[in-house]
Design a protein around this motif. Structure first.
Motif, PDB file in Angstrom:
ATOM      1  N   ILE A  74      44.468-108.311 -31.043  1.00 36.52           N
ATOM      2  CA  ILE A  74      45.245-107.858 -29.886  1.00 36.52           C
ATOM      3  C   ILE A  74      46.526-107.173 -30.375  1.00 36.52           C
ATOM      4  O   ILE A  74      47.112-107.591 -31.374  1.00 36.52           O
ATOM      5  CB  ILE A  74      45.525-109.040 -28.914  1.00 36.52           C
ATOM      6  N   PRO A 132      43.470-105.823 -26.098  1.00 37.50           N
ATOM      7  CA  PRO A 132      42.526-106.413 -27.061  1.00 37.50           C
ATOM      8  C   PRO A 132      41.804-105.307 -27.840  1.00 37.50           C
ATOM      9  O   PRO A 132      41.295-104.355 -27.248  1.00 37.50           O
ATOM     10  CB  PRO A 132      41.562-107.203 -26.188  1.00 37.50           C
ATOM     11  N   THR A 133      41.780-105.447 -29.144  1.00 38.52           N
ATOM     12  CA  THR A 133      41.224-104.398 -30.002  1.00 38.52           C
ATOM     13  C   THR A 133      39.741-104.654 -30.258  1.00 38.52           C
ATOM     14  O   THR A 133      39.148-105.601 -29.735  1.00 38.52           O
ATOM     15  CB  THR A 133      41.933-104.381 -31.372  1.00 38.52           C
ATOM     16  N   GLU A 134      39.185-103.821 -31.107  1.00 40.02           N
ATOM     17  CA  GLU A 134      37.783-103.979 -31.518  1.00 40.02           C
ATOM     18  C   GLU A 134      37.549-105.305 -32.246  1.00 40.02           C
ATOM     19  O   GLU A 134      36.421-105.724 -32.438  1.00 40.02           O
ATOM     20  CB  GLU A 134      37.382-102.815 -32.441  1.00 40.02           C
ATOM     21  N   CYS A 164      38.806-108.241 -31.295  1.00 39.55           N
ATOM     22  CA  CYS A 164      38.910-109.411 -30.400  1.00 39.55           C
ATOM     23  C   CYS A 164      37.517-110.003 -30.173  1.00 39.55           C
ATOM     24  O   CYS A 164      36.583-109.297 -29.808  1.00 39.55           O
ATOM     25  CB  CYS A 164      39.523-108.999 -29.073  1.00 39.55           C
ATOM     26  N   TRP A 166      41.069-107.251 -18.866  1.00 44.19           N
ATOM     27  CA  TRP A 166      40.382-106.707 -20.024  1.00 44.19           C
ATOM     28  C   TRP A 166      39.070-107.468 -20.239  1.00 44.19           C
ATOM     29  O   TRP A 166      39.038-108.688 -20.144  1.00 44.19           O
ATOM     30  CB  TRP A 166      41.198-106.867 -21.296  1.00 44.19           C
ATOM     31  N   PRO A 201      36.915-107.487 -23.387  1.00 37.25           N
ATOM     32  CA  PRO A 201      36.725-106.960 -24.751  1.00 37.25           C
ATOM     33  C   PRO A 201      35.237-106.912 -25.096  1.00 37.25           C
ATOM     34  O   PRO A 201      34.424-107.523 -24.412  1.00 37.25           O
ATOM     35  CB  PRO A 201      37.466-107.963 -25.631  1.00 37.25           C
ATOM     36  N   LYS A 202      34.956-106.235 -26.163  1.00 40.84           N
ATOM     37  CA  LYS A 202      33.548-105.998 -26.517  1.00 40.84           C
ATOM     38  C   LYS A 202      32.833-107.318 -26.816  1.00 40.84           C
ATOM     39  O   LYS A 202      33.461-108.282 -27.199  1.00 40.84           O
ATOM     40  CB  LYS A 202      33.474-105.049 -27.708  1.00 40.84           C
TER      41      LYS A 202
END
Lengths: 816, 113
Positions: free
Chosen positions: B39, B61-63, B65, B110, B112-113
């Motif tokens: 994040i 949140p990034t890739e 997370c 969010w 996330p993926k």
């Protein structure tokens, strides 16, 4: 992974580590003696499991490869960065020998003990200094301008400090039936949520905002609070006192003040002589009268009545004290003099600050002042909390008086949701003073006599016994009235954060015969020491925290190589210097200091934290009504009159202005239009970063990633006028020199001011001179002078200097 | 067949103060090196009329997370949510979080993926 190998140690944050003023309950996960994780303790009433970025980075801090692991002796010249490892025994022997030599040759006062921000280490610095017989404990910032002056100035008028109320006095906090949230809160020069200074958890204010508290934010810079405030007053730095006086003006003239509080609990009715401009004392009206007693006018019987400060009451009951008006009084010498009341004098002073005049001084629109002051005064309850911006101006005492009068006159003193009187939990006083009866004190009053600044800085004699820093600094060079030969540095990063004019501090260091630095890492400051001692983080020590409420234990969770805690280091040396030192062990000492709590250190450790019970002087509310504040248990305040003093009797006795007022600081476009021609921008500094506590944490990778460079904030219009682009390196320059900063183009600052981050050095650079960890590249203190402290020795111009800015040339970018 | 996404992170960005706790809590939990993590906090300064501005912080949140699956499996909240200083992050089923969004503005959800 053997989960069973992980031990979880509950403890309390404070000091080395997150760097803040502590209080958070944490759970340290220790595996094989090393910290593997630090989490917030969900059961702790202070933070309820929440934890900041700096505390969450503790694995990178405690296990850092650059930690100092062994005592070091300097082998090269000062600043050469050459060290030799020593054993503790060798280090203690060397220090004992060198310091005893100074004591025998020049006297104990020739050794100065320097400290920095408020930590549990302060008492142990005092312990060591006093065991050595030196009264010279110095908070090494110009004008001592952080927190202490605020405390002293509030003590001057109300005898105790007070803070905003977030129910921190009870374990069930906001749910306690005694608690009420503030309707309005003024946040004055404070970015508290970024670093949690002053013994408060900044995000308590967010809790209150969610519950409906409305914010008035007083700040030249757009902060989180300013963005979300009902009223944001964007004042010119250094004009806070004019704004506070403007608030008082509105509140008095719109009759928004608490008449009952004024008449019952302040010295508003005391008489002031028109001929001398001083308080009328009993000794003025009768030959055998006391100069400690004052006089009020009974308008029912038309005669003077004595205010007896011992009884904390008037000598006759059933009188009707005149709060406003004139009277004629026969003096003991047979002459007649005209008097008016303190309240009239106070109103006359406030009348000098009508909103339109205050607009001219502060730049805050008059309408906004009227609206904000009215909103504050009409909100019940309302509180004010202030930051170090209040200390960082030379006339801080009159400013603090004005703000204190705001909460008192609006009836918000020690009420639920107001400004609550803050006492040390159970009256456990670790911050020992020479006059105190605690465990740590100077052997005699006599030893306090040579304390530097004692003659001139009266708040330092009355409230906290420190040396005046600018005067110590000067005395290092002049050697008058006596030479300074040695310096003990602990929590004091003078070269990289605490010292203004650090190049001159370097000269000062080089004049001294012996310097010891105690630290966790090497810093630019340690480079000038003869001996460097390795200390531990808060995880590596037993200690306790008694700073307001609650009382908390700090429990050792781990050790790092040969590092000793600050308390352990100073304890061993105190024993060596003081043949009468009465404590066998550190725990003995803790037990002694903790006595008023009725708990031993071990018992406190078992509880973790403890809250004072109802009826204790450290448990709110309205303690002035209940007789819980004064040693004689009488209702009233712990001031000379026993009242909240609108007219500060102590200030009058010290020949300083007794009423709050505004004084223009020394380096502003108003006071120095000549300088403004060359240096047209206001240079402000010290905005907080959640990644750093002052000069700490530049070497913690996770934190440095958040805030990698020394940033100066510049308004887009100003940047355009100077041809400066976002992210470009620039010079900030004034008459003292120039420093290199990276431009952040942002409308959070006004066009006429820049905000430069403080505390910058580069742990990744070479330690030895001339590099000195890059300490002279981007340290904003290079542009801030020493020696401009306030009249009472307190406060200094730190947040309002003047400068010009210009781009770094391409050659400099390549070679710089 | 596409994986079903059940859980998300609700951010009340009215109260995010930009304390960076979420970012560091994640780095500590998964021992990410500096510069990486699940994040990241963004600062958005919006210029408004009359020389005013508004400051917003927004955790993203990034890739990397993983919605803290190792923690949530044990019944714990994600590391970022646990430590969030202003309590402006909520973890939970997407539908429930979406309902929360009807109660006040300045929220973002969010997944996330």
């Amino acid at each position: 992974m053997g989960k069973s190998r992980t031990k979880i140690v509950p403890t309390t944050t404070w000091s080395a580590g997150p760097g803040c003023h502590g209080g958070c309950g944490v759970l340290a996960h220790i595996r094989d003696g090393k910290l593997v994780k630090l989490e917030g303790d969900p059961s702790h009433p202070w933070n309820h499991g929440r934890l900041c970025a700096r505390a969450l980075s503790m694995t990178q801090y405690a296990n850092h490869p650059d930690r100092l692991h062994h005592p070091l002796k300097r082998v090269g010249e000062r600043g050469e960065g050459k060290w030799e490892r020593m054993s503790w025994e060798e280090a203690f022997d060397l220090i004992e020998r060198k310091m005893n030599n100074i004591r025998e040759t020049h006297g104990p006062e020739s050794m100065v003990f320097a400290a920095g921000t408020g930590r549990d280490i302060y008492p142990w610095i005092c312990m060591l200094a006093y065991a050595f017989d030196s009264p010279n404990v110095m908070f090494a910032l110009t004008g001592n301008a952080c927190y202490g002056p605020r405390l002293a100035a509030v003590d001057t008028v109300q005898g105790d400090y007070s803070v905003f109320d977030a129910g921190q006095w009870w374990p069930d906090r906001y749910d306690d039936p005694r608690y009420e949230k503030p309707e309005c809160m003024i946040i004055w020069g404070y970015n508290i949520h970024a670093t949690c200074p002053d013994n408060l958890f900044g995000h308590w204010i967010i809790d209150l905002m969610k519950k409906g508290t409305k914010i008035i934010c007083i700040d030249p810079r757009l902060s989180f609070f300013a963005s979300r405030a009902k009223h944001w007053l964007q004042l010119r730095p250094g004009t806070d006192s004019a704004l506070a006086m403007g608030f008082l003006n509105v509140i008095i003239n719109e009759d928004l003040y608490d008449h009952e509080f004024l008449e019952r609990w302040t010295n508003g009715a005391h008489l002031v002589r028109k001929d001398t401009g001083k308080l009328l004392r009993e000794s003025d009206v009768s030959v055998e009268g006391s100069s400690a007693n004052y006089v009020v006018w009974d308008s029912k019987r038309e005669k003077a009545v004595i205010w007896d400060t011992t009884a904390v009451a008037c000598e006759s009951q059933d009188i009707s004290p005149m709060i406003s008006g004139q009277c004629k009084i026969w003096l003991a010498d047979g002459k007649e003099t005209e008097c008016h009341t303190v309240w009239d004098a106070f109103k006359d002073e406030a009348d000098k600050y009508p909103p339109d005049e205050v607009e001219k001084i502060t730049g805050v629109p008059a309408d906004d002042i009227v609206r904000a002051a009215g909103f504050y005064a009409r909100s019940k309850p309302a509180s004010i909390h202030w930051g170090v911006a209040v200390d960082m101006t030379p006339a801080l005492t009159p400013l603090v008086q004005a703000i204190s009068c705001l909460w008192a006159l609006t009836g918000n003193l020690d009420v639920p949701g107001g400004n609550v009187t803050a006492r040390l939990a159970f009256d456990v006083a670790p911050y020992a003073l020479p006059g105190s009866k605690g465990a740590i004190r100077l052997r005699s009053e006599e030893l306090d006599k040579p304390r530097i600044g004692k003659d001139q800085c009266m708040p330092l004699n009355k409230f906290y016994w420190r040396s005046q820093t600018d005067m110590v600094f000067e005395q290092i060079f002049t050697g008058k009235p006596y030479p300074i030969k040695g310096l003990w540095l602990q929590t004091a990063g003078i070269m990289q954060g605490l010292g203004m004019d650090p190049k001159k501090w370097r000269e000062a260091f080089k004049k001294l015969d012996f310097i010891v630095a105690v630290d966790v890492f090497h810093t630019p400051t340690t480079q000038y020491a003869d001996v460097v001692l390795p200390t531990g983080t808060f995880l590596e020590k037993d200690s306790f925290r008694s700073w307001w409420v609650p009382l908390q234990s700090i429990n050792k969770a781990m050790t790092t190589d040969e590092c000793l805690s600050d308390a352990e280091i100073n304890f061993e040396l105190a024993r060596r210097f003081d043949p009468e030192f009465k404590f066998e062990s550190l725990h003995d000492l803790f037990d002694d200091i903790l006595k008023p709590s009725g708990m031993s250190f071990k018992e406190l450790q078992k509880k973790g934290w403890a809250y004072p019970p109802e009826g204790s002087s450290s448990c709110p509310y309205l303690r002035h009504e209940k007789g819980l504040l004064r040693p004689d248990k009488k209702p009233g305040f712990r001031t000379p009159t026993g009242l909240f003093e609108l007219w500060a009797t102590l200030r009058e006795e010290w020949d300083l202005e007794p009423l709050p007022h505004h004084e223009e600081p020394p380096f502003t476009p108003v006071s120095r239009p000549d300088l403004a021609k060359e240096y047209p921008l206001i240079l402000s500094t010290g905005r907080r970063s959640p990644a750093f506590f002052h000069s700490e944490h530049r070497n913690i990778p996770w934190l440095r990633d958040i805030d990698p460079d020394p940033i100066v904030e510049i308004h887009p219009k100003t940047a355009k006028a100077h041809g400066i682009g976002h992210g470009e390196w620039i010079w900030i320059e004034n008459w003292m020199g120039r420093v290199k900063f990276k431009a952040k183009i942002t409308p959070v600052v006004p066009t006429w001011m820049i905000m430069a981050a403080h505390g910058w050095w580069f742990p990744e650079k070479e330690a030895a001179e001339p590099s000195l960890f890059g300490a002279f590249e981007s340290n904003i203190n290079l542009l801030i002078p020493m020696g401009h402290q306030g009249k009472d020795g307190m406060g200094a111009p730190i947040k309002h200097l003047m400068c010009r800015i210009y781009k770094y040339t391409p050659e400099e970018v390549t070679h710089g | 067949m596409a994986k079903k996404h059940e859980y998300g992170l609700l951010i009340d960005y009215e109260y995010c103060t930009g304390c960076y706790t979420c970012q560091i809590a994640c780095a500590q939990e998964y021992q990410w090196p500096a510069g990486m993590g699940g994040i990241r906090v963004n600062e958005i300064v919006q210029q408004l009329p009359n020389d005013k501005a508004y400051l917003t912080y927004l955790p993203f949140p990034t890739e990397l997370c993983v919605l803290c699956k190792p923690r949530t499996k044990k019944g714990l909240k994600p590391a970022c949510v646990t430590h969030c200083m202003s309590g402006c992050m909520t973890y939970g089923p997407i539908e429930e979080l979406a309902k929360e969004m009807t109660k006040k503005p300045r929220m973002v959800l969010w997944v996330p993926k």
